[in-house]
Design a protein around this motif. Structure first.
Motif, PDB file in Angstrom:
ATOM      1  N   VAL A 157     -13.128  -2.882 -14.521  1.00 55.99           N
ATOM      2  CA  VAL A 157     -14.164  -2.716 -13.492  1.00 55.99           C
ATOM      3  C   VAL A 157     -15.543  -3.146 -14.000  1.00 55.99           C
ATOM      4  N   THR A 158     -15.539  -3.856 -15.141  1.00 59.59           N
ATOM      5  CA  THR A 158     -16.828  -4.324 -15.663  1.00 59.59           C
ATOM      6  C   THR A 158     -16.950  -5.844 -15.581  1.00 59.59           C
ATOM      7  N   SER A 159     -15.875  -6.523 -15.139  1.00 61.43           N
ATOM      8  CA  SER A 159     -15.919  -7.995 -15.049  1.00 61.43           C
ATOM      9  C   SER A 159     -16.171  -8.433 -13.617  1.00 61.43           C
ATOM     10  N   ASP A 160     -16.656  -9.666 -13.485  1.00 59.27           N
ATOM     11  CA  ASP A 160     -16.871 -10.267 -12.167  1.00 59.27           C
ATOM     12  C   ASP A 160     -15.707 -11.160 -11.812  1.00 59.27           C
ATOM     13  N   TYR A 161     -15.246 -11.085 -10.581  1.00 68.37           N
ATOM     14  CA  TYR A 161     -14.175 -11.982 -10.131  1.00 68.37           C
ATOM     15  C   TYR A 161     -14.581 -12.634  -8.817  1.00 68.37           C
ATOM     16  N   ASP A 162     -14.076 -13.836  -8.616  1.00 69.37           N
ATOM     17  CA  ASP A 162     -14.249 -14.440  -7.303  1.00 69.37           C
ATOM     18  C   ASP A 162     -13.304 -13.748  -6.318  1.00 69.37           C
ATOM     19  N   CYS A 163     -12.066 -13.498  -6.788  1.00 73.45           N
ATOM     20  CA  CYS A 163     -11.029 -12.975  -5.885  1.00 73.45           C
ATOM     21  C   CYS A 163     -10.202 -11.907  -6.614  1.00 73.45           C
ATOM     22  N   ALA A 164      -9.868 -10.840  -5.914  1.00 76.71           N
ATOM     23  CA  ALA A 164      -8.983  -9.830  -6.517  1.00 76.71           C
ATOM     24  C   ALA A 164      -7.983  -9.364  -5.468  1.00 76.71           C
ATOM     25  N   ILE A 165      -6.779  -9.003  -5.951  1.00 75.28           N
ATOM     26  CA  ILE A 165      -5.739  -8.476  -5.047  1.00 75.28           C
ATOM     27  C   ILE A 165      -5.316  -7.102  -5.556  1.00 75.28           C
ATOM     28  N   ILE A 166      -5.214  -6.158  -4.643  1.00 76.27           N
ATOM     29  CA  ILE A 166      -4.523  -4.898  -4.990  1.00 76.27           C
ATOM     30  C   ILE A 166      -3.283  -4.857  -4.099  1.00 76.27           C
ATOM     31  N   ASP A 167      -2.119  -4.951  -4.736  1.00 75.58           N
ATOM     32  CA  ASP A 167      -0.864  -4.975  -3.974  1.00 75.58           C
ATOM     33  C   ASP A 167      -0.359  -3.540  -3.790  1.00 75.58           C
ATOM     34  N   GLU A 168       0.340  -3.316  -2.686  1.00 75.08           N
ATOM     35  CA  GLU A 168       0.896  -1.990  -2.352  1.00 75.08           C
ATOM     36  C   GLU A 168      -0.216  -0.934  -2.349  1.00 75.08           C
ATOM     37  N   VAL A 169      -1.265  -1.245  -1.607  1.00 76.40           N
ATOM     38  CA  VAL A 169      -2.469  -0.405  -1.652  1.00 76.40           C
ATOM     39  C   VAL A 169      -2.236   1.001  -1.085  1.00 76.40           C
ATOM     40  N   GLN A 170      -1.150   1.168  -0.312  1.00 75.26           N
ATOM     41  CA  GLN A 170      -0.845   2.520   0.203  1.00 75.26           C
ATOM     42  C   GLN A 170      -0.567   3.496  -0.934  1.00 75.26           C
ATOM     43  N   MET A 171      -0.405   2.946  -2.154  1.00 71.21           N
ATOM     44  CA  MET A 171      -0.199   3.819  -3.323  1.00 71.21           C
ATOM     45  C   MET A 171      -1.443   4.668  -3.634  1.00 71.21           C
ATOM     46  N   ILE A 172      -2.581   4.407  -3.000  1.00 72.28           N
ATOM     47  CA  ILE A 172      -3.752   5.279  -3.216  1.00 72.28           C
ATOM     48  C   ILE A 172      -3.404   6.732  -2.865  1.00 72.28           C
ATOM     49  N   GLY A 173      -2.363   6.893  -2.044  1.00 71.07           N
ATOM     50  CA  GLY A 173      -1.969   8.247  -1.656  1.00 71.07           C
ATOM     51  C   GLY A 173      -0.938   8.849  -2.591  1.00 71.07           C
ATOM     52  N   CYS A 174      -0.567   8.133  -3.658  1.00 74.04           N
ATOM     53  CA  CYS A 174       0.467   8.645  -4.574  1.00 74.04           C
ATOM     54  C   CYS A 174      -0.094   9.813  -5.389  1.00 74.04           C
ATOM     55  N   ARG A 175       0.713  10.850  -5.470  1.00 73.20           N
ATOM     56  CA  ARG A 175       0.342  12.109  -6.132  1.00 73.20           C
ATOM     57  C   ARG A 175      -0.132  11.887  -7.581  1.00 73.20           C
ATOM     58  N   THR A 176       0.567  11.003  -8.310  1.00 71.24           N
ATOM     59  CA  THR A 176       0.225  10.836  -9.719  1.00 71.24           C
ATOM     60  C   THR A 176      -0.584   9.570  -9.988  1.00 71.24           C
ATOM     61  N   ARG A 177      -0.204   8.448  -9.365  1.00 67.60           N
ATOM     62  CA  ARG A 177      -0.860   7.174  -9.686  1.00 67.60           C
ATOM     63  C   ARG A 177      -1.956   6.792  -8.709  1.00 67.60           C
ATOM     64  N   GLY A 178      -2.134   7.600  -7.646  1.00 68.03           N
ATOM     65  CA  GLY A 178      -3.103   7.256  -6.610  1.00 68.03           C
ATOM     66  C   GLY A 178      -4.491   6.977  -7.168  1.00 68.03           C
ATOM     67  N   SER A 179      -4.896   7.743  -8.191  1.00 61.94           N
ATOM     68  CA  SER A 179      -6.265   7.602  -8.714  1.00 61.94           C
ATOM     69  C   SER A 179      -6.487   6.213  -9.334  1.00 61.94           C
ATOM     70  N   SER A 180      -5.440   5.594  -9.887  1.00 59.42           N
ATOM     71  CA  SER A 180      -5.604   4.248 -10.461  1.00 59.42           C
ATOM     72  C   SER A 180      -5.846   3.225  -9.362  1.00 59.42           C
ATOM     73  N   PHE A 181      -5.194   3.408  -8.218  1.00 58.40           N
ATOM     74  CA  PHE A 181      -5.403   2.490  -7.088  1.00 58.40           C
ATOM     75  C   PHE A 181      -6.796   2.699  -6.491  1.00 58.40           C
ATOM     76  N   THR A 182      -7.226   3.964  -6.408  1.00 62.69           N
ATOM     77  CA  THR A 182      -8.565   4.256  -5.874  1.00 62.69           C
ATOM     78  C   THR A 182      -9.619   3.638  -6.790  1.00 62.69           C
TER      79      THR A 182
END
Ligand SMILES: Nc1ncnc2c1ncn2[C@@H]1O[C@H](COP(=O)(O)OP(=O)(O)OP(=O)(O)O)[C@@H](O)[C@H]1O
Ligand SMILES: [Mg+2]
Length: 569
Positions: A155-180
């Motif tokens: 989260v410290t680098s600059d990108y032209d383009c980024a993809i977060i795949d399976e973004v519904q994982m933000i609601g995952c009990r254990t891994r959600g925080s990594s997606f958020t």
């Protein structure tokens, strides 16, 4: 345990503590360099922190404004594109096209297997792409693109383009925080989010405070998925391209044996505790029409984003043990798994889905018709800086007490929940007995260890103890190379899978504590041997070959090991 020589055993107190704990699943690592993630909010806290009276007034457990933790992303006005729709609708495909044509970018996936697939695809299209996961760093000359597992998002680098795949994982009990964290923190001009429409309202709500612009693009399934009205009934009706889904490894091997006993089909297997490289090779074998494997028996490890040549998904059950209890599969889980059948441009233009038993058909049909429940909250977790600052005020607290305090006292806004950290707490209980710094303890806590797996948890304990005693952990102190063998029983297979996890853990630690864990190459080569031996076992399972054409399993394993070890030592 043939090859792991644990010099010290866990203390009885720890063993009894461990035996009280249950739950499971893989815990995924958080980013390596947490210290660089200092945010506006945290910097302010640090400034105030210099005066201890002021520090006492700061509530470090206030997690109500996580978007302020990422100053780099907040300097940008990001164009966020939400690509949503059912499985197999081309969401990831479209986003990857944008990534390929960008000047720099990153793909963040939920699985190592997906990160591998994307890196391979980009490199094949002449877009040099690095592969970075917790346990791998494959750098390609001149690369301005990366394919990573989401926990590695920088989260410290600059990108032209980024993809977060399976973004519904933000609601995952254990891994959600990594997606958020990736959602709030990636500093990209264009941010593409792919996933289920159930995530749209929550993402819109969360991003209201970031100043980003959001466009939602809805997709339709590219090829039909037909829910069958009749169950399979019997394995005698299995045909090429079928995938039988079941959720315990015992059942997976039982079904593989039953199907192969019919003499018509050969099965590949995919399940969570198989080494990822073995999973990929099993999937590749199944996908390859010229190989002799034409049926897949798998767990929900195939559920996310993977492109497999499946014609028909057959659920052997619609229930699974989730580490705590046996429960029905959720609507999104059923849809994700069913969606693997009839992938667009695969050998099977129409996918079918059914169950082994007639009793399960009504739930299958209703779940496929039902929209996934809308997500209401996203996971969030305090980063190391916050834990550290809190610890400065409470120097006598161990990491277990600190994590517990955050769990009990975290203040959250209505759109967030605090990620479940049961697995971290299990490690914390052990690590707190060692004289390590908070940062070191935190690293061990977030490492990919499975504490319910005895060999894996003992490996972690041994690594942490040796590290704390000597500051140096040589792999040979706990592992004797050259002793690995082709498993001859399911118990031996499980043990080999666990040994692979310990070696994987060593590699993970070697990327974070490089000088103290210097044997990465040895650990990697032994990991490769583990996977080969597991695959030897899988080849030998339930398939009778003429003895004259092959060496026996035992003699092969010995020559394999000695050949490998000769190369390495
Ligand atoms: N326009 C296209 N041209 C050629 N192939 C395509 C196109 N769109 C999608 N595909 C192929 O169709 C398959 C499914 O696409 P993709 O993986 O993007 O679906 P998805 O919507 O992301 O599915 P999931 O939700 O399961 O992740 C992939 O093999 C992909 O390469
Ligand atoms: Mg996808």
């Amino acid at each position: 345990m043939a090859s792991l020589l644990f010099r010290r055993r866990l203390s009885p107190a720890i063993i009894s503590y461990k035996s009280l704990l249950h739950g499971g699943g893989e815990f995924y690592l958080l980013p390596g360099n947490m210290a660089t993630e200092a945010s506006f909010g945290i910097c302010n806290c640090l400034r105030k922190f210099r005066s201890s009276t002021a520090a006492r007034k700061v509530d470090f457990t206030d997690l109500t404004r996580p978007h302020t933790w990422y100053p780099h992303a907040r300097k940008k006005s990001r164009n966020v594109f939400l690509h949503v729709g059912p499985t197999n609708s081309g969401k990831t495909y479209y986003a990857l096209k944008q990534l390929e044509s960008s000047s720099s970018g990153v793909y963040c996936g939920p699985l190592r297997l997906l990160a591998w697939e994307v890196a391979k695809r980009l490199n094949k299209s002449n877009v040099p792409c690095d592969l970075i996961t917790g346990q791998e760093r494959e750098e390609v000359e001149g690369a301005r693109h990366k394919s990573i597992t989401v926990e590695m998002a920088d989260v410290t680098s600059d990108y032209d383009c980024a993809i977060i795949d399976e973004v519904q994982m933000i609601g995952c009990r254990t891994r959600g925080s990594s997606f958020t964290r990736a959602l709030l923190g990636l500093a990209a001009n264009d941010l593409h989010l792919c996933g289920d429409a159930a995530a749209v309202p929550l993402v819109q709500e969360i991003l209201k405070v970031t100043g980003d612009t959001i466009k939602v693009q809805y997709y339709e399934r590219l090829s039909p998925l037909v829910p069958l009205k009749v169950p399979l009934g019997s394995f005698s009706k299995i045909r090429t391209g079928d995938c039988v889904v079941t959720f315990s490894r015992t059942e997976i091997y039982k079904m593989k044996k039953q199907i192969e006993a019919g003499g018509m089909h050969r099965c590949s297997v995919v399940y969570g505790s198989l080494p990822p490289e073995t999973r990929t090779r099993q999937a590749t074998m199944f996908n390859d029409a010229s190989s002799n494997s034409d049926v897949l028996v798998a767990s929900d490890a195939i559920g996310m984003g993977l492109n497999l040549n499946i014609s028909r998904i057959i659920f052997s059950t619609l229930q699974k043990f989730d580490g705590v209890e046996i429960r029905d599969l959720t609507v999104p889980e059923i849809k994700q798994i069913a969606g693997r059948a009839g992938r667009y441009k695969s050998n099977f233009p129409v996918g079918e889905v059914t169950c082994l038993n007639a009793d399960d058909l009504p739930l299958l049909h209703s779940s496929l018709d039902y929209p996934s429940p809308v997500l209401e909250r996203a996971g969030v977790f305090p980063n190391f800086d916050l834990l550290y600052m809190y610890s400065r005020l409470h120097p006598k607290h161990g990491i277990h007490e600190i994590l517990d305090h955050f769990m009990d006292n975290a203040k959250l806004s209505e759109h967030y929940f605090i990620a479940n950290c049961d697995e971290l707490l299990k490690v914390a209980a052990i690590i707190d007995t060692l004289p390590l710094s908070l940062h070191d303890k935190y690293l061990f806590c977030i490492s990919p260890v499975e504490m319910d797996d005895d060999i894996s948890s003992q490996g972690l304990t041994q690594f942490a103890t040796n590290y704390s005693n000597n500051g140096l952990v040589r792999l040979r102190e706990i592992f004797t190379p050259g002793t690995l063998k082709v498993p001859t029983s399911h118990t031996a297979l499980k043990e080999l899978e666990s040994i692979h996890k310990v070696l994987d853990l060593y590699v993970w630690l070697s990327y974070r504590l490089e000088e103290s864990f210097p044997d990465r190459e040895l650990a990697s080569s032994q990991k490769a041997i583990c996977s080969m031996l597991i695959e030897e076992f899988l080849e030998g399972q339930g398939w009778q070959r003429p003895r004259t054409k092959r060496l026996t399993q035992k003699s092969r394993s010995i020559s394999l090991i000695s050949q490998e070890t000769r190369q390495k030592f």
